[in-house]
Design an enzyme around this catalytic site. Structure first.
Site, PDB file in Angstrom:
ATOM      1  N   LYS A  29       0.618  -1.208   0.008  1.00  0.00           N
ATOM      2  CA  LYS A  29       0.051  -0.174  -0.275  1.00  0.00           C
ATOM      3  C   LYS A  29       0.865   0.995  -0.270  1.00  0.00           C
ATOM      4  O   LYS A  29       1.479   1.895   0.922  1.00  0.00           O
ATOM      5  CB  LYS A  29      -1.025   0.247   1.112  1.00  0.00           C
ATOM      6  CG  LYS A  29      -2.197   1.170   0.937  1.00  0.00           C
ATOM      7  CD  LYS A  29      -2.150   1.291   2.323  1.00  0.00           C
ATOM      8  CE  LYS A  29      -2.271   2.950   2.613  1.00  0.00           C
ATOM      9  NZ  LYS A  29      -1.485   4.253   1.782  1.00  0.00           N
ATOM     10  N   GLU A  89       9.646  16.720  14.645  1.00  0.00           N
ATOM     11  CA  GLU A  89       9.896  16.808  13.255  1.00  0.00           C
ATOM     12  C   GLU A  89       9.507  18.094  12.745  1.00  0.00           C
ATOM     13  O   GLU A  89       7.655  17.999  12.635  1.00  0.00           O
ATOM     14  CB  GLU A  89       9.914  15.489  12.498  1.00  0.00           C
ATOM     15  CG  GLU A  89      10.393  15.256  10.859  1.00  0.00           C
ATOM     16  CD  GLU A  89      10.730  13.820  10.855  1.00  0.00           C
ATOM     17  OE1 GLU A  89       9.314  13.145  10.825  1.00  0.00           O
ATOM     18  OE2 GLU A  89      10.491  12.975  10.516  1.00  0.00           O
ATOM     19  N   CYS A 115      13.390  12.432   5.937  1.00  0.00           N
ATOM     20  CA  CYS A 115      13.797  12.187   7.515  1.00  0.00           C
ATOM     21  C   CYS A 115      15.081  11.610   8.187  1.00  0.00           C
ATOM     22  O   CYS A 115      15.328  11.441   9.284  1.00  0.00           O
ATOM     23  CB  CYS A 115      13.893   9.967   7.489  1.00  0.00           C
ATOM     24  SG  CYS A 115      13.927   8.887   6.471  1.00  0.00           S
ATOM     25  N   GLU A 171      10.268   2.188  10.808  1.00  0.00           N
ATOM     26  CA  GLU A 171      11.060   3.154  10.006  1.00  0.00           C
ATOM     27  C   GLU A 171       9.932   4.506  10.555  1.00  0.00           C
ATOM     28  O   GLU A 171       9.270   4.563   9.123  1.00  0.00           O
ATOM     29  CB  GLU A 171      12.239   3.629   8.959  1.00  0.00           C
ATOM     30  CG  GLU A 171      12.450   1.721   9.046  1.00  0.00           C
ATOM     31  CD  GLU A 171      13.529   2.469   9.748  1.00  0.00           C
ATOM     32  OE1 GLU A 171      14.076   3.351  10.225  1.00  0.00           O
ATOM     33  OE2 GLU A 171      14.149   0.842  10.194  1.00  0.00           O
TER      34      GLU A 171
HETATM   35  P1  NAP Z   1       2.573   9.036   7.111  1.00  0.00           P
HETATM   36  O1  NAP Z   1       1.226   9.097   7.286  1.00  0.00           O
HETATM   37  O2  NAP Z   1       2.670   7.841   8.722  1.00  0.00           O
HETATM   38  O3  NAP Z   1       2.152   7.458   6.080  1.00  0.00           O
HETATM   39  C1  NAP Z   1       2.834   6.657   5.623  1.00  0.00           C
HETATM   40  C2  NAP Z   1       1.650   5.528   5.204  1.00  0.00           C
HETATM   41  O4  NAP Z   1       0.899   5.106   6.481  1.00  0.00           O
HETATM   42  C3  NAP Z   1       1.426   6.421   4.316  1.00  0.00           C
HETATM   43  O5  NAP Z   1       0.898   5.003   3.131  1.00  0.00           O
HETATM   44  C4  NAP Z   1      -0.427   5.753   4.403  1.00  0.00           C
HETATM   45  O6  NAP Z   1      -1.947   6.411   3.456  1.00  0.00           O
HETATM   46  C5  NAP Z   1      -0.388   5.093   5.425  1.00  0.00           C
HETATM   47  N1  NAP Z   1      -1.393   5.100   6.721  1.00  0.00           N
HETATM   48  C6  NAP Z   1      -1.802   6.177   7.053  1.00  0.00           C
HETATM   49  N2  NAP Z   1      -2.266   6.152   8.236  1.00  0.00           N
HETATM   50  C7  NAP Z   1      -2.389   4.431   8.622  1.00  0.00           C
HETATM   51  C8  NAP Z   1      -3.392   3.430   9.644  1.00  0.00           C
HETATM   52  N3  NAP Z   1      -3.446   3.668  10.335  1.00  0.00           N
HETATM   53  N4  NAP Z   1      -2.844   2.226   9.226  1.00  0.00           N
HETATM   54  C9  NAP Z   1      -1.923   1.964   8.226  1.00  0.00           C
HETATM   55  N5  NAP Z   1      -1.394   2.742   7.486  1.00  0.00           N
HETATM   56  C10 NAP Z   1      -1.282   4.183   7.659  1.00  0.00           C
HETATM   57  O7  NAP Z   1       4.072   9.317   6.940  1.00  0.00           O
HETATM   58  P2  NAP Z   1       3.664  10.595   5.621  1.00  0.00           P
HETATM   59  O8  NAP Z   1       3.406  11.987   6.100  1.00  0.00           O
HETATM   60  O9  NAP Z   1       3.142   9.796   4.750  1.00  0.00           O
HETATM   61  O10 NAP Z   1       5.696   9.915   5.826  1.00  0.00           O
HETATM   62  C11 NAP Z   1       6.191  11.043   6.346  1.00  0.00           C
HETATM   63  C12 NAP Z   1       7.175  10.963   7.703  1.00  0.00           C
HETATM   64  O11 NAP Z   1       7.777   9.476   6.724  1.00  0.00           O
HETATM   65  C13 NAP Z   1       7.707  11.333   8.578  1.00  0.00           C
HETATM   66  O12 NAP Z   1       7.330  11.748   9.654  1.00  0.00           O
HETATM   67  C14 NAP Z   1       9.615  11.007   8.068  1.00  0.00           C
HETATM   68  O13 NAP Z   1      11.054  10.584   8.778  1.00  0.00           O
HETATM   69  C15 NAP Z   1       9.279   9.312   8.329  1.00  0.00           C
HETATM   70  N6  NAP Z   1       9.837   8.692   6.794  1.00  0.00           N
HETATM   71  C16 NAP Z   1      10.671   8.095   7.487  1.00  0.00           C
HETATM   72  C17 NAP Z   1      11.880   7.213   6.903  1.00  0.00           C
HETATM   73  C18 NAP Z   1      12.574   6.209   8.118  1.00  0.00           C
HETATM   74  O14 NAP Z   1      13.296   5.469   7.035  1.00  0.00           O
HETATM   75  N7  NAP Z   1      12.613   6.573   8.649  1.00  0.00           N
HETATM   76  C19 NAP Z   1      11.844   7.274   5.248  1.00  0.00           C
HETATM   77  C20 NAP Z   1      10.790   8.388   4.807  1.00  0.00           C
HETATM   78  C21 NAP Z   1       9.863   9.276   5.993  1.00  0.00           C
HETATM   79  P3  NAP Z   1      -2.014   8.162   3.187  1.00  0.00           P
HETATM   80  O15 NAP Z   1      -0.489   8.242   1.976  1.00  0.00           O
HETATM   81  O16 NAP Z   1      -3.003   7.132   2.881  1.00  0.00           O
HETATM   82  O17 NAP Z   1      -1.761   8.006   4.501  1.00  0.00           O
END
Ligand code: NAP
Length: 482
Positions: free
Chosen positions: A176, A383, A285, A251
């Site tokens: 997904k 962040e 990140c 992550e």
């Molecule tokens: P996010 O809002 O947590 O979304 C990540 C993924 O989770 C998306 O596919 C999202 O779908 C899905 N999701 C949302 N709610 C969910 C739920 N209740 N159950 C299961 N899946 C769910 O994060 P983002 O805004 O896309 O990404 C930014 C974040 O990613 C930042 O905090 C960044 O630091 C972190 N990041 C970390 C790394 C690492 O390796 N440490 C690498 C890259 C990014 P939808 O898009 O449909 O909401």
């Protein structure tokens, strides 16, 4: 206009399944440019994908290393051969510059090819028992059906570094991708399909995280979840997986420190901080969001970094002259602008950070530097995930190290110094999964472990040979040969 747009569907059980609902994939550099309409599935699509994976899992788990190698190698080759096309799509849907989009596509290619090799290199241990006439064999087996949930900020590399090891080690996959960037995930699905991936071995289910993601995490037949995204979502997934005794890998965010000591070479430190803080619009990140700078070099460093930051060209991601593309969407831009106001309210001196109106309607923001900050401020604890960096002035190395480690996160930590002694101590004592010396905190290799500590990561590391920890389960068998 919608009638003329292409629709992109989910891949379930080897078939492109038309969804009832679709969402427009909008270019953040120009909101009048809609890339296509992408499936927005409901939980029933997850049910179908699980059924397809269940039907396929036994045969795929028993498939030869050569077969898995050939599939992954073919996808790696296709990504490399069409890197301009896919890099352009990436820049168009996520807002990364064209050069970064092409670079990330090449990274995805390298990851597929690396794990093609890993498929051939799977080995176990044959050991002598402590008892007579018994052999002990330790082997790695696939986990089963793996659910992958990915974020928008690396829309081709992150799916690649989860899909490739999952398939290499004999698992079936349900992916997904983030709702904001389904295009790159759809590309990988197409390439896997074209390369002859058996039906059900890889399934793409696009849709909302709150619907499709939730259904995957809660599904009892999905054996493991690998997630990259925000801390809030990660925490929720960890709780559910813990309750269900499901293998999980998270992550999440970062608040990565970059220390600049008095003995640093400015011609190294300034480009490293410029890159780490602002490139990819700060949406990494591993971005350097806290620049911890020793007093003696502070003013010269700030002056040089400010000059370089203000010279960065913010613009349309597809314009080859652009160095900083747009923020991914209006919500993220508003959040960044809120943090600029928070910085002001916390009495930081703010340079830049304003919304920019350019030729096309998009989500453009000038990079921002916050000066005169301390590590207790919200801008240094939370962040931001935008083109914003804080400067924290410190007196000596010991204070710099203490400030660097004073955070809930622990993904990447950097130091710019000419001193072997300080570099060595920092490498040993930084509480982070990755440490950089005279390099930006962002920018990593694909054949070594990636991940962090504390609030940034949970579970086994991703990438390189360490990926086997998550995507396999160990079996120890005993044979009496007396
Ligand atoms: P996010 O809002 O947590 O979304 C990540 C993924 O989770 C998306 O596919 C999202 O779908 C899905 N999701 C949302 N709610 C969910 C739920 N209740 N159950 C299961 N899946 C769910 O994060 P983002 O805004 O896309 O990404 C930014 C974040 O990613 C930042 O905090 C960044 O630091 C972190 N990041 C970390 C790394 C690492 O390796 N440490 C690498 C890259 C990014 P939808 O898009 O449909 O909401």
């Amino acid at each position: 206009m919608r009638d003329t747009l292409d629709s992109f569907e989910n891949l379930i059980g080897g078939k492109w399944v038309a969804a009832d609902d679709h969402r427009p994939n909008v270019n953040p550099s120009n909101t009048e440019d809609v890339i296509g309409l992408y499936a927005s599935a409901d939980a029933s699509a997850v049910e179908r994908a699980v059924a397809a994976a269940q039907a396929a899992r036994e045969e795929w788990a028993a498939s030869t290393p050569q077969r898995r190698h050939d599939l992954l190698d073919a996808v790696g080759n296709a990504l490399a051969a069409r890197k301009e096309e896919f890099g352009t799509l990436l820049a168009r849907e996520e807002g990364k510059t064209l050069a970064e989009g092409i670079g990330e596509t090449m990274r995805a290619s390298q990851v597929f090819k690396f794990f093609a090799g890993e498929a051939l290199r799977q080995a176990g241990d044959l050991q002598s028992s402590v008892r007579p006439d018994i052999d002990v064999e330790v082997v790695r087996e696939p986990v089963g059906i793996v659910g992958l949930v990915t974020p928008w900020n690396f829309p081709i590399a992150i799916p690649a570094w989860k899909i490739a090891p999952a398939l290499a080690f004999g698992n079936c996959v349900i992916l997904k991708p983030a709702d904001l960037t389904p295009g790159c995930a759809h590309v990988i699905a197409r390439l896997l399909d074209e390369a002859g991936c058996p039906p059900g071995v890889f399934n793409l289910v696009m849709g909302r995280g709150s619907i499709v993601g939730e259904a995957m995490v809660n599904h009892p037949e999905i054996d493991a979840i690998s997630f990259t995204g925000s801390v809030a979502t990660g925490n929720r997934i960890a709780e559910i997986c813990g309750r269900m005794k499901k293998k999980v890998q998270l992550e999440m965010g970062g608040k990565n420190p970059m220390v600049v000591l008095d003995d640093a070479d400015l011609s190294v430190a300034v480009p490293a901080c410029l890159n780490g803080t602002f490139f990819s619009t700060g949406q990494r990140c591993t971005a350097s969001s806290r620049l911890i700078v020793q007093s003696g070099i502070h003013d010269a460093f700030v002056e040089a970094l400010t000059r370089e930051m203000q010279a960065l060209k913010v613009g349309d991601a597809l314009d080859p002259a652009t160095q900083i593309g747009p923020v991914v969407d209006e919500k993220q831009l508003r959040s960044n602008l809120d943090y600029v106001e928070i910085a002001k309210s916390e009495a930081a001196e703010v340079i830049g950070g304003e919304r920019l109106e350019l030729e096309t309607p998009g989500f453009f923001q000038a990079p921002a530097l916050f000066l005169g900050t301390d590590n207790t401020m919200r801008i240094n604890r939370e962040e931001i995930f935008g083109p914003c960096g804080s400067v924290i002035r410190v007196g000596d190395f010991e204070e710099a190290l203490a400030v660097a480690n004073d955070t809930d996160f622990g993904l990447s930590a950097g130091i710019c110094t000419g001193s072997l002694k300080y570099a060595r101590t920092f490498r040993r004592k930084a509480q982070a999964g990755m440490v950089m010396v005279n390099l930006p905190t962002a920018g990593v290799d694909y054949h070594v472990p990636f991940g962090g500590r504390k609030g940034s990561s949970y579970g086994p590391r991703e990438q390189g040979r360490y990926a086997a920890e998550f995507y396999t389960t160990v079996k120890t068998s005993y044979v009496f040969a007396g």
